[in-house]
Design a protein around this motif. Structure first.
Motif, short mmCIF file in Angstrom:
data_model
loop_
_atom_site.label_atom_id
_atom_site.label_comp_id
_atom_site.label_asym_id
_atom_site.label_seq_id
_atom_site.Cartn_x
_atom_site.Cartn_y
_atom_site.Cartn_z
N LYS A 41 0.81 -1.21 0.00
CA LYS A 41 0.00 0.00 0.00
C LYS A 41 0.85 1.27 0.00
O LYS A 41 2.04 1.24 0.34
CB LYS A 41 -0.92 0.01 1.23
N SER A 48 -4.14 -6.61 7.09
CA SER A 48 -4.99 -6.26 5.95
C SER A 48 -6.48 -6.34 6.21
O SER A 48 -7.26 -6.30 5.26
CB SER A 48 -4.63 -7.12 4.72
N LYS A 64 -8.43 -3.60 4.48
CA LYS A 64 -8.42 -3.50 3.02
C LYS A 64 -9.70 -4.07 2.41
O LYS A 64 -10.40 -4.88 3.02
CB LYS A 64 -7.21 -4.23 2.45
N ASP A 82 -10.43 -0.16 10.48
CA ASP A 82 -9.90 1.06 9.90
C ASP A 82 -8.42 1.18 10.26
O ASP A 82 -8.05 1.15 11.44
CB ASP A 82 -10.68 2.27 10.43
N TYR A 83 -7.59 1.32 9.24
CA TYR A 83 -6.14 1.48 9.44
C TYR A 83 -5.84 2.71 10.30
O TYR A 83 -5.00 2.67 11.21
CB TYR A 83 -5.46 1.59 8.09
N GLU A 98 -2.91 7.67 2.97
CA GLU A 98 -3.33 6.35 3.46
C GLU A 98 -4.80 6.36 3.84
O GLU A 98 -5.53 5.40 3.54
CB GLU A 98 -2.46 5.97 4.66
N LEU A 126 -7.51 3.90 2.07
CA LEU A 126 -7.93 2.78 2.93
C LEU A 126 -9.15 3.18 3.76
O LEU A 126 -9.08 3.33 4.98
CB LEU A 126 -6.78 2.37 3.85
N GLN A 158 -13.64 -0.75 6.48
CA GLN A 158 -14.25 -1.94 5.89
C GLN A 158 -15.03 -2.69 6.97
O GLN A 158 -14.65 -2.67 8.15
CB GLN A 158 -13.18 -2.87 5.31
#
Length: 295
Positions: free
Chosen positions: A68, A111, A114, A163-164, A180, A184, A187
């Motif tokens: 990423k 991930s 993602k 969530d990143y 980022e 991202l 999800q």
């Protein structure tokens, strides 16, 4: 190939097989894939690791992710986990590379933030510190099986948001860059996924997860944190002490992991390949259902 159990009910060391064997032999791949589905974490020691060999091994398990934006290795199939700067020296403790290393010391599943999450991560040790820097694993499959039947049923019908930026915000508010965050978005995934080979369920959560669909935010986050604490309770984890030449792969559908601290002045360089949860024929490995529950 010999399979030597390692952890408390999960994890195994494979002896008598190399990365090159798996890359070139259908028989070796089938044996390692079966061990992976059964044990969730596999250790291969004393490997002759190069980027090319690691990638060839990785491709046997499915399509490798493209790294990423914002990570070392962006645009390639390699995630470079390093505290070594361009000048060959260890970066200062307040450097962004060191802060990202600290973020990886939170329990997480690779991930999950993602659009297509990960089947497996494959990590090789290139430069390791003299002390510390281990990787610790917990089985979310065994954690799920420890729950009472009512809770298992509830969670099988629940969904969590990942969530990143949420996990990185635990280290520093701006650790996730604007690029980022844009690339991202959050999800939503099932909180329990069943292995398509053996049917065993596993929790799917950890530090990227921040909310439960249909629950008040604070209550949902508390549920996630309580489940993670239960899954990683003392006596339930496997701590891998790295040696140069080690390769460890783990099932992101059935485990959580975290890095452990090491002296900030000591160098550490690890290289990770990550395999998407889509087989070569396009079939998801995390169904049913594989895709998001909500938009």
């Amino acid at each position: 190939m010999d399979i030597i159990p390692l952890g408390p009910g999960f994890g195994a060391e494979l002896r008598g097989v190399t990365l090159a064997d798996v890359a070139s032999s259908d028989e070796a791949y089938a044996a390692v894939r079966a061990a992976f589905e059964e044990h969730s974490v596999l250790v291969l020691r004393d490997q002759d690791v190069t980027d090319e060999v690691q990638l060839a091994f990785s491709r046997r398990f499915g399509p490798p992710e493209v790294t990423k934006v914002g990570s070392q290795g962006t645009g390639s199939h390699f995630v470079i986990l390093s505290t070594i700067g361009p000048d060959g020296k260890v970066v200062p403790s307040d450097h962004r590379m060191q802060m990202r290393a600290r973020a990886n010391q939170l329990w997480h599943t690779d991930s999950s933030f993602k659009r297509v999450p990960a089947l497996t991560s494959i990590l090789s040790a290139r430069v390791i510190p003299d002390q510390g820097g281990e990787t610790e694993f917990a089985s979310t499959r065994l954690a799920f099986e420890r729950l009472d039947p009512e809770m298992r049923h509830r969670l099988e019908n629940s969904f969590a948001w990942h969530d990143y930026a949420h996990s990185r915000g635990k280290i520093a508010a701006d650790l996730a860059s604007p690029e980022e965050r844009a690339a991202l978005p959050p999800q939503c995934w099932r909180m329990v996924w069943r292995n398509p080979v053996n049917g065993r369920g596993a929790l799917y959560l950890a530090s990227h997860a921040y909310a439960v669909e249909g629950m008040e935010p604070a209550a949902g986050l508390k549920l996630i944190e309580d489940l993670a604490a239960m899954a990683t309770a003392p006596g339930t984890t496997y701590l891998h002490a790295w040696r140069k030449g080690d390769v460890v792969m783990w099932d992101n559908r059935a485990t959580m992991h975290r890095g452990r601290p090491w002296p900030s002045h000591e160098a550490r360089l690890m290289v990770r390949t990550t395999i998407s949860a889509i087989e070569a024929d396009g079939v998801g490995t995390m169904r049913p259902p594989f895709w998001q529950a909500a938009e």
